[in-house]
Design an enzyme around this catalytic site. Sequence first.
Site, PDB file in Angstrom:
ATOM      1  CG  ASN A  56      -5.448   6.750  10.243  1.00  0.00           C
ATOM      2  OD1 ASN A  56      -5.951   6.954  11.339  1.00  0.00           O
ATOM      3  ND2 ASN A  56      -5.428   7.666   9.292  1.00  0.00           N
ATOM      4  CB  VAL A  57       0.065   4.262  12.574  1.00  0.00           C
ATOM      5  CG1 VAL A  57       1.402   4.805  13.085  1.00  0.00           C
ATOM      6  CG2 VAL A  57      -0.789   3.773  13.742  1.00  0.00           C
ATOM      7  CD  GLU A  58      -1.723  10.025   7.947  1.00  0.00           C
ATOM      8  OE1 GLU A  58      -1.169  11.133   8.117  1.00  0.00           O
ATOM      9  OE2 GLU A  58      -2.828   9.890   7.370  1.00  0.00           O
ATOM     10  CB  CYS A  67      -5.168   1.361   6.425  1.00  0.00           C
ATOM     11  SG  CYS A  67      -5.084   2.254   4.862  1.00  0.00           S
ATOM     12  CD  GLU A  69      -9.312  -0.372   7.074  1.00  0.00           C
ATOM     13  OE1 GLU A  69      -8.287   0.341   7.243  1.00  0.00           O
ATOM     14  OE2 GLU A  69     -10.319   0.035   6.481  1.00  0.00           O
ATOM     15  CB  CYS A 100      -8.386   1.713   0.985  1.00  0.00           C
ATOM     16  SG  CYS A 100      -7.054   0.730   1.706  1.00  0.00           S
ATOM     17  CB  CYS A 103      -8.082  -2.045   4.114  1.00  0.00           C
ATOM     18  SG  CYS A 103      -6.606  -1.173   4.676  1.00  0.00           S
TER      19      CYS A 103
HETATM   20  N1  THU Z   1      -7.167   5.070   5.699  1.00  0.00           N
HETATM   21  C1  THU Z   1      -7.427   4.028   6.547  1.00  0.00           C
HETATM   22  O1  THU Z   1      -6.924   3.999   7.684  1.00  0.00           O
HETATM   23  N2  THU Z   1      -8.219   3.025   6.123  1.00  0.00           N
HETATM   24  C2  THU Z   1      -8.860   2.997   4.913  1.00  0.00           C
HETATM   25  O2  THU Z   1      -9.475   2.013   4.560  1.00  0.00           O
HETATM   26  C3  THU Z   1      -8.813   4.188   4.057  1.00  0.00           C
HETATM   27  C4  THU Z   1      -7.696   5.135   4.361  1.00  0.00           C
HETATM   28  C5  THU Z   1      -6.264   6.138   6.148  1.00  0.00           C
HETATM   29  C6  THU Z   1      -4.920   6.111   5.511  1.00  0.00           C
HETATM   30  C7  THU Z   1      -4.469   7.559   5.686  1.00  0.00           C
HETATM   31  O3  THU Z   1      -3.835   7.690   6.942  1.00  0.00           O
HETATM   32  C8  THU Z   1      -5.753   8.357   5.700  1.00  0.00           C
HETATM   33  O4  THU Z   1      -6.807   7.399   5.835  1.00  0.00           O
HETATM   34  C9  THU Z   1      -5.991   9.169   4.447  1.00  0.00           C
HETATM   35  O5  THU Z   1      -5.894   8.366   3.315  1.00  0.00           O
END
Ligand code: THU
Length: 143
Positions: A56-58, A67, A69, A100, A103
């Site tokens: 994940n990259v925020e 996410c 994915e 999620c 994804c």
């Molecule tokens: N996140 C994912 O990378 N994939 C998922 O399927 C669920 C959520 C990440 C997004 C965010 O950076 C962190 O989890 C908290 O929600």
Amino acid sequence: MDHNPVPAVPATGTVDWEALKAAAVAAMKNAYAPYSRFPVGAAALTADGRIVSGCNVENASYGLTLCAECALVGNLQMTGGGLLRAFYCVDAGGNILMPCGRCRQLLYEFRDPGMELMTTHGIKTMDQVLPDAFGPQHLEEPR
Ligand code: THU
């Protein structure tokens, strides 16, 4: 860095779930998650035996978060395309994480028939985690 590693198993062989977990954990260590402090790693076995992964990259604009994915499907396309045969997602502790809803839709687009996902309730099919999915088939004429 090699983004297209040697296949862990032949496409027709048994899925090496431990290898997928290891790839997901390795990907998770690249996460950029300063806001949620919730690093995620995802890895998948492709139909032709590659392992693709992502983290994940925020973003300071929180809603723009990518996410793990998202990176995984980008990696899939960047390393030859194809379809996903098996999927594994982990949190910072290496625990299985469910993808999620958004994804699940991303993964659905690139599923191989019979694609399996490691879930908190064991191995499941794409249809089990995203029943009655909307997909490319719904864009075909006539409706
Ligand atoms: N996140 C994912 O990378 N994939 C998922 O399927 C669920 C959520 C990440 C997004 C965010 O950076 C962190 O989890 C908290 O929600």
